[in-house]
Motif scaffolding. Structure first.
Motif, PDB file in Angstrom:
ATOM      1  N   PRO A   1      27.910  48.650  32.377  1.00 51.65           N
ATOM      2  CA  PRO A   1      28.438  47.287  32.488  1.00 51.65           C
ATOM      3  C   PRO A   1      28.196  46.450  31.239  1.00 51.65           C
ATOM      4  O   PRO A   1      28.986  45.579  30.932  1.00 51.65           O
ATOM      5  CB  PRO A   1      27.713  46.695  33.686  1.00 51.65           C
TER       6      PRO A   1
ATOM      7  N   ASP B   1      37.383  42.601  36.588  1.00 51.50           N
ATOM      8  CA  ASP B   1      36.934  42.653  37.996  1.00 51.50           C
ATOM      9  C   ASP B   1      36.523  44.049  38.405  1.00 51.50           C
ATOM     10  O   ASP B   1      35.510  44.260  39.076  1.00 51.50           O
ATOM     11  CB  ASP B   1      38.072  42.210  38.945  1.00 51.50           C
TER      12      ASP B   1
ATOM     13  N   ASP C   1      33.515  40.317  30.376  1.00 54.23           N
ATOM     14  CA  ASP C   1      33.113  39.551  31.556  1.00 54.23           C
ATOM     15  C   ASP C   1      34.219  39.452  32.593  1.00 54.23           C
ATOM     16  O   ASP C   1      33.990  39.462  33.778  1.00 54.23           O
ATOM     17  CB  ASP C   1      32.710  38.118  31.148  1.00 54.23           C
TER      18      ASP C   1
ATOM     19  N   ASN D   1      28.099  46.034  40.434  1.00 58.21           N
ATOM     20  CA  ASN D   1      27.535  45.768  41.771  1.00 58.21           C
ATOM     21  C   ASN D   1      27.150  47.059  42.467  1.00 58.21           C
ATOM     22  O   ASN D   1      26.115  47.144  43.119  1.00 58.21           O
ATOM     23  CB  ASN D   1      28.547  45.007  42.630  1.00 58.21           C
TER      24      ASN D   1
ATOM     25  N   ARG E   1      33.236  44.841  37.022  1.00 55.40           N
ATOM     26  CA  ARG E   1      32.163  44.064  37.647  1.00 55.40           C
ATOM     27  C   ARG E   1      31.757  44.720  38.967  1.00 55.40           C
ATOM     28  O   ARG E   1      30.593  44.757  39.339  1.00 55.40           O
ATOM     29  CB  ARG E   1      32.638  42.632  37.890  1.00 55.40           C
TER      30      ARG E   1
END
Ligand SMILES: CC(C)(COP(=O)(O)OP(=O)(O)OC[C@H]1O[C@@H](n2cnc3c(N)ncnc32)[C@H](O)[C@@H]1OP(=O)(O)O)[C@@H](O)C(=O)NCCC(=O)NCCS
Length: 238
Positions: free
Chosen positions: A220, A228, A225, A235, A231
């Motif tokens: 990551p 999606d 940034d 997670n 990201r």
């Protein structure tokens, strides 16, 4: 005679998955009632009591919705399921263990005297609404699809469908005494619950593949940034 009636009742019980008891079969199956009356009407017919025989068959038609000409020759363990709208012509011949569903016509296409109606050999199954028209033979254990119109002989062990009817399967030797409900090969009719479970399993496999793919994606820290998708990877790794 009582043995014959007992066999007729057994035949219904064995072939209709909806039948729950033999007394229910005796009381609630118009196909059985029409057959019993036909057996009597046919005896009168062959003894020359033609008008009485016709009258009896018309009374039966009024009560059951099934018209069987008293001249028709019918074998053992004949089963007409539901019955309404079935018509069986004068020179029709039906073997043993034959099954017809509602709306079947065993009819003729010519007004000539003599044989005008079909012969159904042992174990034939005729689907709802089918018309078998003419003085030909439907071979042993053949199956006729619902709403088919059959205009020529059908070889034994053959399934025919459509208008005009055509064979859908190569003849295969089957044991016609093992009655397949509604003429369908066992296992060819999809079980909706099984199909739903199969779809769910497929979806779970797809999602597992997706998670594996995302887990293998780059670190990551190396990502933008605003991404999606990545990201989500971050997670998942937490
Ligand atoms: C004809 C019948 C016996 C075939 O059953 P089966 O041997 O299990 O054959 P399948 O269901 O695998 O069907 C074989 C092919 O015929 C087609 N077919 C089946 N029944 C058909 C019919 N009535 N009319 C037109 N095509 C039909 C299928 O779509 C399939 O075509 P495909 O090979 O191009 O996919 C059965 O479908 C049938 O019509 N039975 C009578 C049912 C009935 O009257 N029920 C009333 C109960 S109240």
């Amino acid at each position: 005679m009582f043995k014959k009636i007992r066999d007729d009742i057994e035949a219904v019980f064995a072939r209709d998955p909806a039948a729950r008891s033999k007394i229910e079969v005796l009381l609630c199956y118009p196909g059985l009632h029409a057959l019993l009356v036909h057996r009597l009407a046919h005896r009168l017919w062959v003894r020359g009591w033609l008008l009485t025989a016709r009258w009896l068959s018309q009374v039966s038609r009024f009560l059951t919705g099934i018209e069987i000409h008293p001249g028709a020759v019918i074998g053992e363990r004949f089963f007409i399921d539901h019955g309404m709208g079935v018509v069986i012509g004068e020179t029709a011949e039906i073997g043993d263990d034959v099954t017809l569903y509602q709306g079947v016509t065993l009819g003729g296409v010519s007004g000539d005297p003599g044989k005008r109606h079909p012969t159904l050999e042992d174990g034939v199954i005729v689907g709802a609404g089918a018309a078998v028209l003419g003085p030909f033979t439907v071979g042993k254990a053949a199956r006729i699809g619902s709403n088919a119109v059959v205009l020529q002989a059908v070889p034994a062990n053959t399934t025919v469908v459509g208008v005009p009817a055509h064979a859908v399967k190569r003849p295969i030797p089957v044991d016609w005494r093992c009655f397949p409900a509604y003429g369908n090969e066992p296992g060819t009719v999809a079980d909706p619950l099984q199909s739903a479970i199969e779809r769910l399993c497929k979806r779970v496999d797809e999602l597992e593949d997706e998670v594996t793919r995302l887990r293998r994606a780059p670190e990551p820290s190396a990502l933008d940034d605003g991404d999606d998708d990545r990201r989500l990877v971050a997670n998942l790794r937490r």
